[in-house]
Scaffold this motif. Structure first.
Motif, PDB file in Angstrom:
ATOM      1  N   VAL A  85      51.789  54.641  41.939  1.00 59.23           N
ATOM      2  CA  VAL A  85      50.406  55.098  42.017  1.00 59.23           C
ATOM      3  C   VAL A  85      49.562  53.932  42.524  1.00 59.23           C
ATOM      4  O   VAL A  85      49.701  52.797  42.070  1.00 59.23           O
ATOM      5  N   SER A  86      48.702  54.225  43.485  1.00 59.40           N
ATOM      6  CA  SER A  86      47.843  53.183  44.036  1.00 59.40           C
ATOM      7  C   SER A  86      46.439  53.742  44.269  1.00 59.40           C
ATOM      8  O   SER A  86      46.227  54.950  44.228  1.00 59.40           O
ATOM      9  N   ILE A  99      42.906  58.155  36.957  1.00 56.54           N
ATOM     10  CA  ILE A  99      44.294  58.043  37.391  1.00 56.54           C
ATOM     11  C   ILE A  99      45.169  57.517  36.255  1.00 56.54           C
ATOM     12  O   ILE A  99      46.249  58.056  35.984  1.00 56.54           O
ATOM     13  N   LEU A 100      44.710  56.477  35.586  1.00 50.03           N
ATOM     14  CA  LEU A 100      45.487  55.914  34.483  1.00 50.03           C
ATOM     15  C   LEU A 100      45.662  56.923  33.354  1.00 50.03           C
ATOM     16  O   LEU A 100      46.744  57.030  32.778  1.00 50.03           O
ATOM     17  N   VAL A 108      47.757  50.466  37.980  1.00 50.81           N
ATOM     18  CA  VAL A 108      47.627  51.033  39.313  1.00 50.81           C
ATOM     19  C   VAL A 108      47.496  49.866  40.291  1.00 50.81           C
ATOM     20  O   VAL A 108      46.707  48.939  40.057  1.00 50.81           O
TER      21      VAL A 108
END
Length: 132
Positions: A85-86, A99-100, A108
């Motif tokens: 994941v970026s 996202i986290l 990330v």
């Protein structure tokens, strides 16, 4: 929370390449105050991530001996998670948090044009909110 994630990321990255031995990851994880995630880079581009969990599973109880078979016989590419994941450095802190929280990951990689420029962990977000 609309500030750029680049304002809270750790910018000093230590990376691995896919062809390095697992013992190289061991040496990085032994360092003090280091994220528990190591980006894997090939030709300057992000290709994977080795988490402490990935490492411990691959080490198979090898202990501290650098000469133990798992450390010498396994390569980073054998244990890394491909396509980590970026997020872009210009993305918001809010997006990093989403996202986290939503991907069950604890870090990330921050990338610009596919090149890693930093890392943001759940600990970075906690520090941000504690000092906000």
């Amino acid at each position: 929370m609309e500030k750029a994630v680049s304002t809270i990321m750790s910018g000093h990255l230590v990376t691995l390449s896919p062809g390095q031995k697992l013992v190289d990851a061991k040496h990085i994880f032994e360092k003090i105050r280091f994220h528990h995630h190591i980006p894997v880079v090939e030709n300057g581009l992000l290709v994977g991530m080795v988490s402490l969990h990935d490492f411990m599973y691959a080490a198979e109880g090898a202990g501290l001996n650098d000469d133990a078979a798992p450390y010498q016989n396994k390569l980073v590419k054998d244990v890394m998670s491909a396509h980590p994941v970026s997020i872009a450095s210009t993305a918001s802190i809010r997006l990093a948090g989403e996202i986290l929280a939503g991907n069950e990951v604890h870090a990330v990689v921050v990338v610009d044009n596919g090149k890693p420029v930093g890392i943001v962990s759940s600990a970075d977000l906690i520090r941000y909110f504690l000092h906000k």
